[in-house]
Design an enzyme around this catalytic site. Structure first.
Site, PDB file in Angstrom:
ATOM      1  N   TYR A 306     114.200  74.345  33.791  1.00 36.89           N
ATOM      2  CA  TYR A 306     113.212  74.557  34.851  1.00 36.89           C
ATOM      3  C   TYR A 306     112.203  75.609  34.412  1.00 36.89           C
ATOM      4  O   TYR A 306     112.578  76.696  33.971  1.00 36.89           O
ATOM      5  CB  TYR A 306     113.937  74.982  36.129  1.00 36.89           C
ATOM      6  N   CYS A 307     110.902  75.276  34.510  1.00 38.96           N
ATOM      7  CA  CYS A 307     109.825  76.224  34.219  1.00 38.96           C
ATOM      8  C   CYS A 307     109.963  76.752  32.790  1.00 38.96           C
ATOM      9  O   CYS A 307     110.074  75.979  31.842  1.00 38.96           O
ATOM     10  CB  CYS A 307     109.819  77.336  35.266  1.00 38.96           C
ATOM     11  N   LEU A 308     109.998  78.069  32.601  1.00 39.37           N
ATOM     12  CA  LEU A 308     110.163  78.620  31.252  1.00 39.37           C
ATOM     13  C   LEU A 308     111.460  78.153  30.617  1.00 39.37           C
ATOM     14  O   LEU A 308     111.541  78.005  29.393  1.00 39.37           O
ATOM     15  CB  LEU A 308     110.161  80.152  31.293  1.00 39.37           C
ATOM     16  N   GLY A 310     112.675  75.250  30.862  1.00 34.12           N
ATOM     17  CA  GLY A 310     112.407  73.945  30.283  1.00 34.12           C
ATOM     18  C   GLY A 310     111.657  74.040  28.970  1.00 34.12           C
ATOM     19  O   GLY A 310     111.924  73.281  28.032  1.00 34.12           O
TER      20      GLY A 310
END
Length: 577
Positions: A306-308, A310
Site C-alpha cells: 500500500y502506497c510507499l 507498494g
C-alpha cells in the site's frame, strides 16, 4: 578552512531556517514566483486577457449586486460557480445579501488568480503549479467563510446563542493546543489501538530493529493454500488496513479463509538516521517473506503493498525476479506508484532546492518529524482538512466524534534521514525505478523482470498517488495486469468495506500480449460496478489458486524455524509515539 566545517555550518543554517518556514524552502518559492512574474511581465497578450477578465468579472459582479439589492426575491444568475468539491458556500444562508455578494466576489477573485497563475508561456510546469498552489492557499485564508462577521451560518448561530458558540470554540482551541503540545490524541478520539483499532487476533512472530511481522489467527476451519503478505507504508501506522471491524481489510480476508501476515513498522528516532531504503527492503519485505515461507512452507505468497509499501514491494519483487527468487504468486499494488513523472500535487514540495532543504532539516535530528509530511498532505486538501475544521470546531463551537480513519490519520510517524532522502532523490527526482536505473545491491532492477500476475488499485480523487500515475504499471511490466479504479481518495478509497453503500469501481484486465489501452480509454470502456472493491480483489487471488483445495490453517509461528510467537497482535511498534 575545513570543508566538513563549512558544510556543517551550511546544514545548521538551513535547518534553523527550515524550522521557521515549516520545512518549505524560501529559495524554491522565490524561484517559482520569479519565473512566473518575469514571464508574465513579458507577456502583454496575457496581461490584456487578465485585464479583460478582471473588468468583465467586476461588471458581472456589479450587475449581480444591483439585482440582489433591487430584486432580492427574484434571484439572479451567479457570475461565478464554486469548483467541484468546494462546499464552503452551499448553505442557503449564502444566498442572502450581502453574503451572496461576498461569496461571488471571492469566487471571481479565485478564478482570476487561477487564470493569472496558469498558462503563462515559458514558465516551467512545476513553477506554475507552485505559484497557483501558494496563491490558492493565501486566498483560502481570506475566504469570507472563515470569519464570524462574513459567514452567515456562524453569524446566525452567534446571535441565536448569544456568543456561546465562540466561547466553546475558544475552549476547543485551547484544548487542542494543549493536546498538541503534550502529544495527546485529538479531542473526540475515543479509539484505542488493540481494542477498537488493530484488534484482529494474531501474534507477532518476528521483530527486528525496523519491523514486526504479525500473523493473524484463522477465522475459518480451512484456509486458502497460499498466504497473503501485506506491506503497508511507513508514513503512518499499519492499521489503516485493520481499522474497526467493518473497515478492516485484514479481518475481511481472514473471514474469507486467507492466512494473512502484515508488517508493522517501527517509528524511527534519531538512532535510526542511517536506515536506508534497502534496509526497509531487507529488514521489512525480505525478512517478512522469510518468516511466511517458514510458517507456510512450500507455498508461494501473494504480496500486497500500500502506497510507499507498494513502491518498496515492487522494488523487492523486481530484485527477486532478477535473482531467481520465485516465492511470489502475485503482486498487488494499492494506490502505489512505480513511475514518478506525474506524482500529483505532492510534487509541489519536491525539487532540488526543496529536497536539499528537507535533507538539512532532517540531518539535524536524524529524521523527518511527524507533523511535517502530515502537514503537507493537509495543505493539499486545506478546505476539507484545515478551514472546515476551523469553522466547525472554533467558530461554531461544535465537536464531532472522530471516525476510525480520522483517528488513524492523527497517529503520525517519523521517517529516517537517509531513507527519506534516498526516496525523494532516487524515486521522485530521478525516477530511477521506472527507468530501470534503481540499484539493489550492485546491480539495477527492472520492473519488466516481474512475471507474476499484477493487481493494481487506483483511487479516483487521489492527491498523493493519482490513479493515472498508478495505471502506468501497465506500461512498465511485461506481465498480466488487472487494474481497478475505485471511488474515493488515497485513504478512504482503499478503506472501503463491503458494507459501505457509496463505493463503486471499474476493473479491466490486460494480458502481457495485449495492446496498450490508455487510461482515458480504460475509464470510458470499463463498466461501473457498485460496491466495495475488496471482493473483486479477494476473488482474483482465490481465482489464481482455484485448482488448489483449501487446507488446514498453519500454526501461529514456527518456533523450530526461529519464528516463535512473541506477543499478541498488534505488537509493540504500533504503540510507539
Amino acid at each position: 578552512m575545513d570543508g566538513a566545517f563549512t558544510s556543517t555550518l551550511d546544514r545548521k543554517a538551513k535547518s534553523a531556517a527550515a524550522r521557521l518556514t515549516g520545512g518549505i524552502s524560501p529559495v524554491a518559492l522565490l524561484g517559482a514566483f520569479t519565473d512566473w512574474g518575469l514571464h508574465l511581465a513579458g507577456s502583454p497578450g496575457k496581461q490584456i486577457e487578465l485585464v479583460e477578465k478582471g473588468l468583465t468579472g467586476a461588471a458581472n459582479l456589479l450587475r449581480f449586486g444591483l439585482h440582489c439589492m433591487t430584486e432580492p426575491e427574484s434571484g439572479a444568475t451567479h457570475p461565478a460557480q464554486a469548483q467541484k468539491g468546494d462546499h464552503r458556500f452551499d448553505a442557503p444562508a449564502w444566498e442572502r445579501f450581502p453574503f451572496n455578494l461576498w461569496s461571488q466576489s471571492f469566487l471571481l477573485t479565485e478564478q482570476w488568480w487561477h487564470e493569472a497563475t496558469t498558462s503563462v508561456r515559458g514558465v516551467t510546469r512545476q513553477h506554475s503549479d507552485v505559484v497557483a498552489f501558494v496563491t490558492r492557499q493565501l486566498l483560502d485564508m481570506a475566504a469570507p467563510s472563515n470569519t464570524p462577521l462574513t459567514n452567515p451560518v456562524v453569524l446566525e448561530q452567534t446571535i441565536l446563542q448569544g456568543g456561546a458558540n465562540l466561547l466553546r470554540g475558544a475552549q476547543n482551541f485551547l484544548e487542542d493546543l494543549g493536546r498538541q503540545l503534550s502529544h495527546e490524541r485529538a479531542a473526540g478520539d475515543d479509539f484505542k489501538v488493540g481494542v477498537d483499532l488493530a484488534a484482529t487476533p494474531g501474534k507477532v512472530i518476528l521483530r527486528n530493529r525496523l519491523a514486526e511481522v504479525i500473523q493473524y489467527a484463522p477465522a475459518t476451519e480451512t484456509v486458502q493454500a497460499e498466504p497473503i503478505l501485506i506491506v503497508p507504508a511507513w508514513i503512518m501506522k499499519y492499521y489503516i488496513l485493520d481499522l474497526s471491524a467493518q473497515n478492516s481489510l485484514v479481518r475481511y480476508l481472514t473471514g474469507r479463509g486467507h492466512t494473512v501476515f502484515i508488517i508493522s513498522w517501527k517509528n524511527p528516532d534519531g538512532g535510526d538516521r542511517d536506515l536506508g531504503l534497502d534496509d526497509y527492503r531487507q529488514l521489512g519485505v525480505m525478512a517478512a517473506l522469510d518468516a511466511v515461507s517458514a510458517i507456510v512452507p512450500g507455498e508461494k505468497i501473494h504480496a500486497a503493498g500500500y502506497c510507499l509499501g507498494g513502491t518498496l514491494l515492487s522494488i523487492a519483487a523486481a530484485a527477486m525476479a532478477r535473482d531467481g527468487d520465485r516465492r511470489l504468486a502475485s503482486l498487488t499494488l494499492l494506490a502505489a506508484q512505480t513511475d514518478f513523472t506525474e506524482p500529483g500535487e505532492i510534487a509541489l514540495f519536491i525539487n532540488e532546492s526543496q529536497v536539499t532543504f528537507l535533507e538539512d532539516m532532517m540531518w539535524q535530528r536524524g529524521f523527518l518529524e511527524t507533523g511535517q509530511m502530515a502537514g503537507a498532505f493537509q495543505l493539499l486538501r486545506s478546505n476539507d482538512l484545515i478551514w472546515s475544521r476551523l469553522i466547525h470546531d472554533y467558530l461554531l463551537g461544535q465537536r464531532e466524534k472522530l471516525i476510525d480513519l480520522m483517528s488513524w490519520n492523527a497517529d503520525a510517524t517519523r521517517m529516517p534521514f537517509r531513507m527519506h532522502s534516498e526516496y525523494l532523490r532516487h524515486l521522485f527526482l530521478d525516477n530511477e525505478l521506472a527507468r530501470a536505473q534503481f540499484k539493489v545491491g550492485e546491480h539495477t532492477v527492472a520492473l519488466t523482470d516481474i512475471r507474476v500476475p499484477v493487481f493494481a488499485v487506483g483511487t479516483v480523487t487521489d492527491h498523493v498517488a493519482p490513479w493515472r500515475s498508478v495505471y502506468k504499471i501497465n506500461q512498465l511490466t511485461d506481465t498480466d495486469v488487472t487494474f481497478l479504479l475505485t471511488s474515493g481518495g488515497h485513504n478512504a478509497g482503499i478503506v472501503a468495506g463491503p458494507e459501505n453503500p457509496r463505493r463503486h469501481y471499474q476493473i479491466g484486465h490486460r494480458l502481457a500480449t495485449d495492446a496498450h489501452v490508455d487510461p482515458e480509454r480504460f475509464e470510458q470502456q470499463a463498466p461501473r460496478r457498485d460496491g466495495s472493491w475488496w471482493p473483486a480483489w479477494a476473488g482474483w487471488i482465490e481465482g489464481l489458486q482455484a485448482d488448489r483445495p483449501r487446507v488446514a490453517p498453519p500454526p501461529l509461528g514456527n518456533a523450530d524455524a526461529g519464528y516463535a510467537a512473541i506477543e499478541e497482535a498488534p505488537g509493540s511498534y504500533v504503540h510507539q509515539s
